[in-house]
Design a protein around this motif. Structure first.
Motif, PDB file in Angstrom:
ATOM      1  N   GLU A  47      86.561  -6.341 -41.186  1.00  0.00           N
ATOM      2  CA  GLU A  47      86.137  -5.469 -42.286  1.00  0.00           C
ATOM      3  C   GLU A  47      84.740  -4.901 -42.058  1.00  0.00           C
ATOM      4  O   GLU A  47      83.927  -4.807 -42.985  1.00  0.00           O
ATOM      5  N   GLY A  48      84.444  -4.560 -40.805  1.00  0.00           N
ATOM      6  CA  GLY A  48      83.184  -3.906 -40.483  1.00  0.00           C
ATOM      7  C   GLY A  48      81.973  -4.809 -40.373  1.00  0.00           C
ATOM      8  O   GLY A  48      80.851  -4.324 -40.209  1.00  0.00           O
ATOM      9  N   ARG A  49      82.180  -6.128 -40.457  1.00  0.00           N
ATOM     10  CA  ARG A  49      81.055  -7.063 -40.364  1.00  0.00           C
ATOM     11  C   ARG A  49      81.333  -8.112 -39.298  1.00  0.00           C
ATOM     12  O   ARG A  49      82.472  -8.449 -39.004  1.00  0.00           O
ATOM     13  N   ILE A  50      80.261  -8.650 -38.731  1.00  0.00           N
ATOM     14  CA  ILE A  50      80.390  -9.708 -37.734  1.00  0.00           C
ATOM     15  C   ILE A  50      80.920 -10.954 -38.431  1.00  0.00           C
ATOM     16  O   ILE A  50      80.296 -11.469 -39.357  1.00  0.00           O
ATOM     17  N   ALA A  51      82.079 -11.426 -37.977  1.00  0.00           N
ATOM     18  CA  ALA A  51      82.730 -12.563 -38.621  1.00  0.00           C
ATOM     19  C   ALA A  51      82.698 -13.824 -37.766  1.00  0.00           C
ATOM     20  O   ALA A  51      82.892 -14.929 -38.281  1.00  0.00           O
ATOM     21  N   GLU A  52      82.458 -13.646 -36.460  1.00  0.00           N
ATOM     22  CA  GLU A  52      82.461 -14.785 -35.545  1.00  0.00           C
ATOM     23  C   GLU A  52      81.652 -14.396 -34.312  1.00  0.00           C
ATOM     24  O   GLU A  52      81.698 -13.244 -33.891  1.00  0.00           O
ATOM     25  N   THR A  53      80.907 -15.369 -33.761  1.00  0.00           N
ATOM     26  CA  THR A  53      80.109 -15.086 -32.566  1.00  0.00           C
ATOM     27  C   THR A  53      80.240 -16.206 -31.538  1.00  0.00           C
ATOM     28  O   THR A  53      80.475 -17.360 -31.880  1.00  0.00           O
TER      29      THR A  53
ATOM     30  N   LEU B 146      76.519 -11.859 -25.673  1.00  0.00           N
ATOM     31  CA  LEU B 146      76.946 -12.158 -27.039  1.00  0.00           C
ATOM     32  C   LEU B 146      78.272 -11.458 -27.297  1.00  0.00           C
ATOM     33  O   LEU B 146      78.407 -10.255 -27.057  1.00  0.00           O
ATOM     34  N   ILE B 147      79.245 -12.234 -27.764  1.00  0.00           N
ATOM     35  CA  ILE B 147      80.533 -11.685 -28.180  1.00  0.00           C
ATOM     36  C   ILE B 147      80.590 -11.811 -29.692  1.00  0.00           C
ATOM     37  O   ILE B 147      80.350 -12.896 -30.244  1.00  0.00           O
ATOM     38  N   ALA B 148      80.900 -10.709 -30.348  1.00  0.00           N
ATOM     39  CA  ALA B 148      81.018 -10.708 -31.803  1.00  0.00           C
ATOM     40  C   ALA B 148      82.402 -10.210 -32.193  1.00  0.00           C
ATOM     41  O   ALA B 148      82.839  -9.158 -31.733  1.00  0.00           O
ATOM     42  N   ARG B 149      83.075 -10.992 -33.025  1.00  0.00           N
ATOM     43  CA  ARG B 149      84.362 -10.550 -33.582  1.00  0.00           C
ATOM     44  C   ARG B 149      84.076  -9.947 -34.949  1.00  0.00           C
ATOM     45  O   ARG B 149      83.342 -10.526 -35.756  1.00  0.00           O
ATOM     46  N   PHE B 150      84.640  -8.799 -35.172  1.00  0.00           N
ATOM     47  CA  PHE B 150      84.421  -8.088 -36.431  1.00  0.00           C
ATOM     48  C   PHE B 150      85.631  -8.183 -37.337  1.00  0.00           C
ATOM     49  O   PHE B 150      86.772  -8.207 -36.869  1.00  0.00           O
TER      50      PHE B 150
END
Length: 145
Positions: A120-126, A114-118
């Motif tokens: 502002e401190g939250r997962i914005a894209e996966t 799993l790749i998660a783009r953050f």
């Protein structure tokens, strides 16, 4: 990304996986609401019409109906720039319908990344890569090699 941001983002993704492993829909939903941006972009093709956190909650509900004891064991966590990657081993027992397959009672183990783009401190894209072939073999859909 600063070192502190990297540590916080890695912790958020770990927290997400830990929530999934609880099997508790309320904990999962609350954790998603806290660590995932409401308009998260899920780049993995999904057979559902919803988007954002609602899509994520739906996918996890389907998985938990199929594999109530699902457990995500994180093997590696890597942070680079605004992304965090986890390499996971997932286990569970097939006790509910999954991708059109009636419950088999079989235990399965498969890998996922799993790749998660953050932002502002939250997962914005996966982006997720799941070893579905391994799942299907273990559920008896395809013969083992």
């Amino acid at each position: 990304m600063t070192t502190i941001e990297a540590v916080n983002n890695k912790a958020a993704l770990r927290r997400f996986h830990e929530a999934v492993s609880t099997g508790d829909a309320e904990i999962i939903s609350k954790t998603i609401d806290e660590v995932v941006h409401p308009d998260v972009l899920i780049r993995t093709p999904l057979p559902i019409a919803t988007t954002g956190t609602q899509a994520m909650k739906e996918v996890l509900a389907v998985l938990h109906r199929a594999f109530p004891d699902i457990n995500v064991h994180i093997e590696d966590v890597i942070a680079e720039g605004d992304k965090v990657v986890t390499r996971n081993t997932v286990t569970g027992t097939h006790q509910g319908e999954y991708m059109g397959i009636a419950p088999t009672g079989r235990s399965i183990t498969y890998k996922e990344i799993l790749i998660a783009r953050f932002a502002e401190g939250r997962i914005a894209e996966t982006w997720a890569v799941v070893d579905v072939l391994s799942q299907m073999r273990q559920l008896g859909v395809f013969p083992a090699p």
